[in-house]
Design an enzyme around this catalytic site. Sequence first.
Site, PDB file in Angstrom:
ATOM      1  N   LYS A  76       0.854  -1.186   0.000  1.00  0.00           N
ATOM      2  CA  LYS A  76       0.000   0.000   0.000  1.00  0.00           C
ATOM      3  C   LYS A  76       0.892   1.238   0.000  1.00  0.00           C
ATOM      4  O   LYS A  76       1.904   1.274   0.710  1.00  0.00           O
ATOM      5  CB  LYS A  76      -0.893  -0.030   1.245  1.00  0.00           C
ATOM      6  CG  LYS A  76      -1.898   1.112   1.335  1.00  0.00           C
ATOM      7  CD  LYS A  76      -2.744   0.991   2.603  1.00  0.00           C
ATOM      8  CE  LYS A  76      -3.794   2.086   2.705  1.00  0.00           C
ATOM      9  NZ  LYS A  76      -4.594   1.969   3.945  1.00  0.00           N
ATOM     10  N   SER A 151      -9.576   2.056   2.973  1.00  0.00           N
ATOM     11  CA  SER A 151      -8.735   2.827   2.086  1.00  0.00           C
ATOM     12  C   SER A 151      -7.715   2.009   1.306  1.00  0.00           C
ATOM     13  O   SER A 151      -7.150   2.510   0.336  1.00  0.00           O
ATOM     14  CB  SER A 151      -7.993   3.882   2.905  1.00  0.00           C
ATOM     15  OG  SER A 151      -7.115   3.260   3.839  1.00  0.00           O
ATOM     16  N   SER A 175      -9.691  -0.367   7.162  1.00  0.00           N
ATOM     17  CA  SER A 175      -9.164  -0.263   5.796  1.00  0.00           C
ATOM     18  C   SER A 175      -8.495  -1.500   5.234  1.00  0.00           C
ATOM     19  O   SER A 175      -8.157  -1.531   4.058  1.00  0.00           O
ATOM     20  CB  SER A 175      -8.190   0.904   5.696  1.00  0.00           C
ATOM     21  OG  SER A 175      -8.910   2.104   5.611  1.00  0.00           O
TER      22      SER A 175
HETATM   23  N1  GLN Z   1     -12.887   4.238   6.459  1.00  0.00           N
HETATM   24  C1  GLN Z   1     -12.238   4.711   7.630  1.00  0.00           C
HETATM   25  C2  GLN Z   1     -11.855   6.157   7.464  1.00  0.00           C
HETATM   26  O1  GLN Z   1     -12.202   6.706   6.488  1.00  0.00           O
HETATM   27  C3  GLN Z   1     -11.066   3.847   7.955  1.00  0.00           C
HETATM   28  C4  GLN Z   1      -9.834   4.204   7.248  1.00  0.00           C
HETATM   29  C5  GLN Z   1      -8.686   3.339   7.588  1.00  0.00           C
HETATM   30  O2  GLN Z   1      -8.826   2.296   8.216  1.00  0.00           O
HETATM   31  N2  GLN Z   1      -7.516   3.802   7.188  1.00  0.00           N
HETATM   32  O3  GLN Z   1     -11.233   6.766   8.289  1.00  0.00           O
END
Ligand code: GLN
Length: 492
Positions: A76, A151, A175
């Site tokens: 990532k 994400s 994410s």
């Molecule tokens: N969807 C969550 C957010 O927008 C989690 C993001 C993540 O785990 N990096 O913050």
Amino acid sequence: MSDGTLAALSRRLAAREISSVELVAETLDRIDAHQKALNAFVTVDRDGALAQAKAADAARAKGAAGPLAGIPIAHKDVLMTAGLPTTCGSRMLADFVAPYDAHVVEGLKRAGTVLVGKTNMDEFAMGSSNETSYFGPVRNPWDLDRVPGGSSGGSAAAVAARLVPAATGTDTGGSIRQPASLTGICGLKPTYGVASRYGLIAFASSLDTPGPFAQTAEDCALMMNAMAGHDPRDSTSLDRPVEDYTRRLSRSKGARPLEGLRVGLPREYFGKGNDTEVAAAVQAAVAEFVDLGARTVEVGLPAVDLSVPVYYGIAPAAASSNLSRFDGVRYGHRAARYDDLNDMYRKTRAEGFGAEVKRRILVGTYVLSHGYYDAYYVKAQQVRRLIADDYARAWRECDILVGPTAPSPAFRFGDKTDDPVQMYLNDIYTIAANLTGAPAISIPCGFTRAGLPIGLQIQGDYFSEAAILDVAHRYQQATDWHARVPRIAAAE
Ligand code: GLN
């Protein structure tokens, strides 16, 4: 070769049926062939990957190769990779080249994996749909009109489309697990502190957790062996004895391998909010666990409903502080024209950050501000404790908690972009494990009639990674949801 699991590819490499150079060359071609449709990668390092593959083949010829040697993987783009662009999906870091490797990148390098490229992601890991990336959205391999989740959407799409057998992600509020669920693969968020955050570009430091994506629980365990471990450069990294995460997987346990396992079903996970097909698939998975010998217990997590508002206070607060380092002086983008220092900061940040990142910085600055700090930030931390207490009580009654990873399957592009709260509600089942720091995995447990994958979340108490990987592995030996391949990958 394209649908080989990491474990299967590793065996083929060991048996010299293929070389890493062949495997990596084929991987790179497949990435190229799918890049236009999926947009899963931000950077592909063809020359670097082929050189690493050659080195892995040479190490193997000398007899000095572990199970991951020569296996192509992707990281990532929130993880620093020395000498390669590390963009965090942001214009702010679009031209940033990392000066060193993240701890988990180092570990996987040491294990001999071949880094083929960096995957697309929501900007600074903020999002649940991969629509906030400066480099454009990632598409879901099961339906190109739908989001892959976020994400870590690029890593999830790359594994789901069988471009790479495994990839890294980071999980701050879901994410890893949510995109794994929406793309039909496995994604593990380990216990906080088990994998170091060194070299992980910070979003919310008390929540950020690196972890693996792969087709199977067994492959996640193999990845974890190279990702976990103490690192003095991260003050929250835990100094624990090294674990073999595969150690429980191979023991045969007969026809009822889950005999004695107490599966907790939190009432709060089985309410009205779930898509009906998701609910049915999760119920079927629970029935499968029972067939395998487990017994179910209903449990209550009364404070867990508050996890979304708690998270969307704490995570933006941390982000507003962590992202203050992007000031046009030290890293990344700087506005071309400005009047004075303040104007340079203002223009740099206005140009460098996208709308969602700005929203988080605003919310975070607000909840930390004088007059609101006690009402929002301190209150959120107090409720965070109540959620952890709920879990501690649940662990007296059960060994794992099972439920949906996300309330719905993959949604269409644009469906939730106008309403941030709808987007945030996607994380309803994943966030609590970040607030408590405990491990959780998402594994495929079915498909909708329209052919979209459905994910099952298995949560465990602190340091139970090996145990939940084992439960997932048993389930995967009895089912084949994880082996299904999207048409775009099967069509080769
Ligand atoms: N969807 C969550 C957010 O927008 C989690 C993001 C993540 O785990 N990096 O913050």
